[in-house]
Scaffold this motif. Structure first.
Motif, PDB file in Angstrom:
ATOM      1  N   ASP A   1       4.511  38.537 -52.843  1.00  0.00           N
ATOM      2  CA  ASP A   1       3.637  38.904 -53.697  1.00  0.00           C
ATOM      3  C   ASP A   1       2.943  37.567 -54.415  1.00  0.00           C
ATOM      4  O   ASP A   1       1.695  37.572 -55.087  1.00  0.00           O
ATOM      5  N   ASP A   2       3.598  36.379 -54.459  1.00  0.00           N
ATOM      6  CA  ASP A   2       3.111  35.133 -54.702  1.00  0.00           C
ATOM      7  C   ASP A   2       2.392  34.305 -53.759  1.00  0.00           C
ATOM      8  O   ASP A   2       1.939  33.193 -54.054  1.00  0.00           O
ATOM      9  N   GLY A   3       1.836  35.086 -52.723  1.00  0.00           N
ATOM     10  CA  GLY A   3       1.062  34.503 -51.513  1.00  0.00           C
ATOM     11  C   GLY A   3       1.709  33.584 -50.559  1.00  0.00           C
ATOM     12  O   GLY A   3       1.106  32.861 -49.919  1.00  0.00           O
ATOM     13  N   LYS A   4       3.055  33.651 -50.395  1.00  0.00           N
ATOM     14  CA  LYS A   4       3.543  32.784 -49.582  1.00  0.00           C
ATOM     15  C   LYS A   4       3.628  33.652 -48.203  1.00  0.00           C
ATOM     16  O   LYS A   4       3.749  34.806 -48.214  1.00  0.00           O
ATOM     17  N   ASN A   5       3.467  32.725 -47.182  1.00  0.00           N
ATOM     18  CA  ASN A   5       3.541  33.154 -45.820  1.00  0.00           C
ATOM     19  C   ASN A   5       4.821  32.527 -45.107  1.00  0.00           C
ATOM     20  O   ASN A   5       4.823  31.731 -44.891  1.00  0.00           O
ATOM     21  N   ILE A   6       5.581  33.678 -44.554  1.00  0.00           N
ATOM     22  CA  ILE A   6       6.864  33.181 -43.979  1.00  0.00           C
ATOM     23  C   ILE A   6       6.768  33.465 -42.604  1.00  0.00           C
ATOM     24  O   ILE A   6       7.047  34.752 -42.421  1.00  0.00           O
ATOM     25  N   LEU A   7       6.762  32.688 -41.737  1.00  0.00           N
ATOM     26  CA  LEU A   7       6.993  33.218 -40.197  1.00  0.00           C
ATOM     27  C   LEU A   7       8.200  33.255 -39.743  1.00  0.00           C
ATOM     28  O   LEU A   7       9.281  32.435 -40.041  1.00  0.00           O
ATOM     29  N   ILE A   8       8.728  34.299 -38.953  1.00  0.00           N
ATOM     30  CA  ILE A   8      10.115  34.134 -38.271  1.00  0.00           C
ATOM     31  C   ILE A   8       9.681  34.417 -36.956  1.00  0.00           C
ATOM     32  O   ILE A   8       9.254  35.192 -36.094  1.00  0.00           O
ATOM     33  N   ASP A   9      10.385  32.914 -36.337  1.00  0.00           N
ATOM     34  CA  ASP A   9      10.164  32.788 -34.912  1.00  0.00           C
ATOM     35  C   ASP A   9       8.577  32.272 -34.558  1.00  0.00           C
ATOM     36  O   ASP A   9       7.457  32.802 -35.207  1.00  0.00           O
ATOM     37  N   SER A  10       8.379  31.695 -33.377  1.00  0.00           N
ATOM     38  CA  SER A  10       7.002  31.263 -33.072  1.00  0.00           C
ATOM     39  C   SER A  10       6.654  31.689 -31.522  1.00  0.00           C
ATOM     40  O   SER A  10       5.591  31.435 -31.176  1.00  0.00           O
TER      41      SER A  10
ATOM     42  N   MET B   1       9.454  43.266 -61.476  1.00  0.00           N
ATOM     43  CA  MET B   1       9.716  42.403 -60.297  1.00  0.00           C
ATOM     44  C   MET B   1       9.532  41.171 -60.065  1.00  0.00           C
ATOM     45  O   MET B   1       8.800  40.565 -60.877  1.00  0.00           O
ATOM     46  N   SER B   2      10.443  40.386 -59.197  1.00  0.00           N
ATOM     47  CA  SER B   2      10.299  39.175 -59.119  1.00  0.00           C
ATOM     48  C   SER B   2       9.247  38.568 -58.513  1.00  0.00           C
ATOM     49  O   SER B   2       8.520  39.168 -57.854  1.00  0.00           O
ATOM     50  N   GLN B   3       8.857  37.405 -59.014  1.00  0.00           N
ATOM     51  CA  GLN B   3       7.860  36.750 -58.606  1.00  0.00           C
ATOM     52  C   GLN B   3       7.664  36.603 -57.002  1.00  0.00           C
ATOM     53  O   GLN B   3       6.616  36.553 -56.571  1.00  0.00           O
ATOM     54  N   ASN B   4       9.008  36.359 -56.501  1.00  0.00           N
ATOM     55  CA  ASN B   4       8.729  36.010 -55.031  1.00  0.00           C
ATOM     56  C   ASN B   4       9.000  37.360 -54.013  1.00  0.00           C
ATOM     57  O   ASN B   4       9.470  37.435 -52.948  1.00  0.00           O
ATOM     58  N   ALA B   5       8.792  38.435 -54.580  1.00  0.00           N
ATOM     59  CA  ALA B   5       9.091  39.649 -53.880  1.00  0.00           C
ATOM     60  C   ALA B   5       8.282  39.867 -52.638  1.00  0.00           C
ATOM     61  O   ALA B   5       7.076  39.538 -52.640  1.00  0.00           O
ATOM     62  N   VAL B   6       8.955  40.288 -51.666  1.00  0.00           N
ATOM     63  CA  VAL B   6       8.451  40.658 -50.321  1.00  0.00           C
ATOM     64  C   VAL B   6       7.221  41.659 -50.584  1.00  0.00           C
ATOM     65  O   VAL B   6       7.762  42.825 -51.077  1.00  0.00           O
ATOM     66  N   LYS B   7       6.239  41.516 -49.969  1.00  0.00           N
ATOM     67  CA  LYS B   7       5.073  42.580 -50.208  1.00  0.00           C
ATOM     68  C   LYS B   7       4.700  43.079 -48.948  1.00  0.00           C
ATOM     69  O   LYS B   7       4.634  44.370 -48.689  1.00  0.00           O
ATOM     70  N   ARG B   8       4.877  42.509 -47.543  1.00  0.00           N
ATOM     71  CA  ARG B   8       4.590  42.909 -46.336  1.00  0.00           C
ATOM     72  C   ARG B   8       5.030  42.436 -45.091  1.00  0.00           C
ATOM     73  O   ARG B   8       5.539  41.059 -45.268  1.00  0.00           O
ATOM     74  N   LEU B   9       5.235  42.994 -44.097  1.00  0.00           N
ATOM     75  CA  LEU B   9       5.764  42.529 -42.746  1.00  0.00           C
ATOM     76  C   LEU B   9       5.079  43.057 -41.709  1.00  0.00           C
ATOM     77  O   LEU B   9       4.707  44.138 -41.434  1.00  0.00           O
ATOM     78  N   TYR B  10       4.586  42.050 -40.989  1.00  0.00           N
ATOM     79  CA  TYR B  10       3.762  42.125 -39.703  1.00  0.00           C
ATOM     80  C   TYR B  10       4.547  41.654 -38.641  1.00  0.00           C
ATOM     81  O   TYR B  10       5.453  40.978 -38.700  1.00  0.00           O
ATOM     82  N   LEU B  11       4.453  42.597 -37.768  1.00  0.00           N
ATOM     83  CA  LEU B  11       5.179  42.464 -36.047  1.00  0.00           C
ATOM     84  C   LEU B  11       4.180  41.973 -35.191  1.00  0.00           C
ATOM     85  O   LEU B  11       3.034  42.644 -35.247  1.00  0.00           O
ATOM     86  N   MET B  12       4.285  41.013 -34.274  1.00  0.00           N
ATOM     87  CA  MET B  12       3.416  40.572 -33.248  1.00  0.00           C
ATOM     88  C   MET B  12       4.128  40.504 -32.103  1.00  0.00           C
ATOM     89  O   MET B  12       5.390  39.801 -31.719  1.00  0.00           O
ATOM     90  N   GLN B  13       3.420  41.082 -30.905  1.00  0.00           N
ATOM     91  CA  GLN B  13       4.296  40.573 -29.622  1.00  0.00           C
ATOM     92  C   GLN B  13       3.076  39.583 -29.205  1.00  0.00           C
ATOM     93  O   GLN B  13       1.925  39.466 -29.015  1.00  0.00           O
ATOM     94  N   VAL B  14       3.955  38.091 -28.801  1.00  0.00           N
ATOM     95  CA  VAL B  14       3.212  37.160 -28.175  1.00  0.00           C
ATOM     96  C   VAL B  14       3.388  36.956 -26.700  1.00  0.00           C
ATOM     97  O   VAL B  14       2.660  35.688 -26.401  1.00  0.00           O
ATOM     98  N   GLY B  15       4.018  37.805 -26.221  1.00  0.00           N
ATOM     99  CA  GLY B  15       4.347  37.441 -24.672  1.00  0.00           C
ATOM    100  C   GLY B  15       5.294  38.417 -24.284  1.00  0.00           C
ATOM    101  O   GLY B  15       5.473  39.524 -24.975  1.00  0.00           O
ATOM    102  N   SER B  16       5.910  38.115 -22.895  1.00  0.00           N
ATOM    103  CA  SER B  16       6.771  39.289 -22.309  1.00  0.00           C
ATOM    104  C   SER B  16       7.375  38.726 -21.226  1.00  0.00           C
ATOM    105  O   SER B  16       7.230  37.501 -20.646  1.00  0.00           O
ATOM    106  N   MET B  17       8.390  39.472 -20.652  1.00  0.00           N
ATOM    107  CA  MET B  17       8.995  39.263 -19.455  1.00  0.00           C
ATOM    108  C   MET B  17       8.618  40.422 -18.634  1.00  0.00           C
ATOM    109  O   MET B  17       9.182  41.262 -18.786  1.00  0.00           O
ATOM    110  N   PRO B  18       7.636  40.118 -17.820  1.00  0.00           N
ATOM    111  CA  PRO B  18       6.702  41.129 -17.175  1.00  0.00           C
ATOM    112  C   PRO B  18       7.475  41.988 -16.202  1.00  0.00           C
ATOM    113  O   PRO B  18       7.373  43.058 -16.289  1.00  0.00           O
TER     114      PRO B  18
END
Length: 234
Positions: free
Chosen positions: A32-41, A1-18
């Motif tokens: 797997d090697d402990g990197k945290n990669i955020l997609i959008d903020s 397995m690659s050192q950088n293999a993806v281990k986990r994906l979290y989904l967050m709701q941070v707001g809304s268009m009410p």
């Protein structure tokens, strides 16, 4: 397995268009090697008057804190595009490298659409990685260029060890009903042709790779049934 293999994906709701119950969302990929990669903020702390239809919820910084992460723990921010509901907290991640399509970043420099939150996305160029088209960021994490919604928009493909491959369409296809080859163009949207081309590109990708999980950017009905942080896909 690659050192950088993806281990986990979290989904967050941070707001809304009410008014329309539309979620504003971010994603976190861990490797797997402990990197945290955020997609959008998500949305900015103070929402500009031009975007008053949006409402902040439990913001990305608070949600990350709930799983033990501080802003400086984020190694990379994948910026799908610089709209206010996607890039509104970019400046909080002072240790991160930002990854954005070159076409989008160059367009944003003079495009009034992104001016209200320019202080968030207009970071020192040495901290921005400009990519051109489809790009494997690391094994298991791919950027898919999907212009249409805006020039240089990018969707994200996440390959997980147990769940399999998940496609995050983001705003290329915000709602599930738009994921079709038969989009009707009534002539009202000047970007309709590009939107259709990117939609077909993603449909082809799903068929070619037999992707079973497609997560749309703002689909309220789908969002109700998805795992949200602190739960995750692995």
């Amino acid at each position: 397995m690659s050192q950088n293999a993806v281990k986990r994906l979290y989904l967050m709701q941070v707001g809304s268009m009410p008014e329309y119950h539309i979620p504003v969302v971010c994603y976190l990929v861990q490797t797997d090697d402990g990197k945290n990669i955020l997609i959008d903020s998500g949305l900015p702390e103070v929402i500009p008057e031009e975007e008053s239809e949006f409402e902040n919820g439990r913001d990305v910084i608070e949600q990350l804190a709930s799983i033990g992460l501080k802003p400086e723990d984020i190694d990379t921010v994948i910026s799908t595009h610089y709209d206010g509901d996607h890039a509104g907290r970019h400046a909080a991640f002072t240790k991160a490298q930002y990854v954005v399509q070159r076409l989008h970043h160059l367009d944003a420099a003079s495009n009034k659409r992104y001016a209200p939150i320019r202080s968030e996305w207009d970071q020192p160029i040495e901290r921005i990685r400009l990519v051109d088209g489809d790009t494997e960021l690391l094994p298991g994490l791919e950027l898919i260029e999907t212009s249409g919604h805006v020039p240089g928009h990018q969707s994200v493909l996440v390959r997980l060890p147990k769940t399999g491959t998940i496609l995050l369409t983001v705003d290329a296809v915000p709602f599930s009903e738009g994921f079709t080859r038969d989009l009707q163009d009534d002539g009202s949207d000047p970007d309709a042709e590009a939107i259709h081309a990117s939609t077909v590109k993603l449909l082809d990708l799903v068929e070619r790779e037999h992707i079973e999980q497609v997560i749309f950017g703002h689909d309220p009905e789908q969002w109700e049934g998805l795992k949200k942080l602190p739960a995750y896909y692995e």
